[in-house]
Design an enzyme around this catalytic site. Sequence first.
Site, PDB file in Angstrom:
ATOM      1  N   HIS A  71     -18.596  48.816  29.581  1.00 56.12           N
ATOM      2  CA  HIS A  71     -17.666  49.933  29.650  1.00 56.12           C
ATOM      3  C   HIS A  71     -16.681  49.869  30.834  1.00 56.12           C
ATOM      4  CE1 HIS A  71     -20.308  52.045  26.759  1.00 56.12           C
ATOM      5  NE2 HIS A  71     -21.324  51.793  27.554  1.00 56.12           N
ATOM      6  N   ASP A  72     -17.185  49.980  32.042  1.00 61.28           N
ATOM      7  CA  ASP A  72     -16.325  50.276  33.193  1.00 61.28           C
ATOM      8  C   ASP A  72     -15.332  49.186  33.576  1.00 61.28           C
ATOM      9  OD1 ASP A  72     -18.914  52.232  34.858  1.00 61.28           O
ATOM     10  OD2 ASP A  72     -17.456  52.784  33.323  1.00 61.28           O
TER      11      ASP A  72
END
Length: 316
Positions: free
Chosen positions: A246-247
């Site tokens: 994700h990040d």
Amino acid sequence: MPSDAARRSIIIDTDPGQDDAVAILLALGSPELDVLGITAVAGNVPLHLTEKNARKICELAGRPDIAVYAGADRPMERDLVTAEHVHGKTGLDGPDLPEPAMKLQDRHAVDFIAETIMSRPAGEVTLCALGPLTNIALALRKEPAIAGRIRELVMMGGGCFEGGNVTPTAEFNIYVDPQAAQLVLRSGIPTTIMPLDCTHKALTSAERTAAIRALGTPVAQATAQLLDFFERFDEEKYGTDGGPLHDPTVIAWLLKPELFSGRTVNVEVETGSELTMGMTVVDWWRVTEREPNALFVRDIDADGFFKLLTERLAVL
Ligand code: RIB
Ligand code: CA
């Protein structure tokens, strides 16, 4: 090395978290970016761990000079919900990283965010939000004028067609502090969102992790161990080979926006119903009169993303 004028000044607000850690490493391996500071927030694990984990990652990257600040230890209104079942009890399970020697900054993260944005030229600072938006919302409350001075907020959070990952409708970062997310999305800050619709297409794999491990450096080895631990939860939950990274998509957007595509639409946050608390209500088909307030990224060139990540990790 790009000239100072060409480098992009960023603040990373984060709740490490293995994927946060990889995002921080990507940023520190990218000379285009000037990391003004890292601000920790409670999220994946409590604040005393997220701030320590941020310092551990800076030291892993050979950057004990990076200023790390502790921020909010709980959401604005709701009780803190954490995710040790995903990230392990330390929040950074996988590699065995030493206790950090670098000191935590004394200043509160919210003060650092507000003062940095107010003291620098308007439009200079980019905020990268990798966790719940509590620190960003509190900075807006402390100094509303920052809304008109921030170049861009790039945030990982939310979902539309992909649904949620912590409830059927809510993604974790938004679910933990929906009031903060609503305040930030209504602030007028130019905002780019990396939602689950994008990050669920950025899946780790044995091949992609092997390419990172093959770099043969301590950073690469630790990153591979972070990914090996982090992906197991989503592999089991979704039955996929690999987990969504994700990040780091937030940092990759700053480096190679051409890897992504999306649509500028209105995004609101559910803060009333417990059933759908923290849901990002995305007007993707523009069926309301609500003003568009964010670029909602839906697609990613996953091969290009992992190629970029691997290349940048190699320089650390
Ligand atoms: O839903 C994924 C997000 O929640 C990521 O930022 C992960 O680190 C957790 O904070
Ligand atoms: Ca995170």
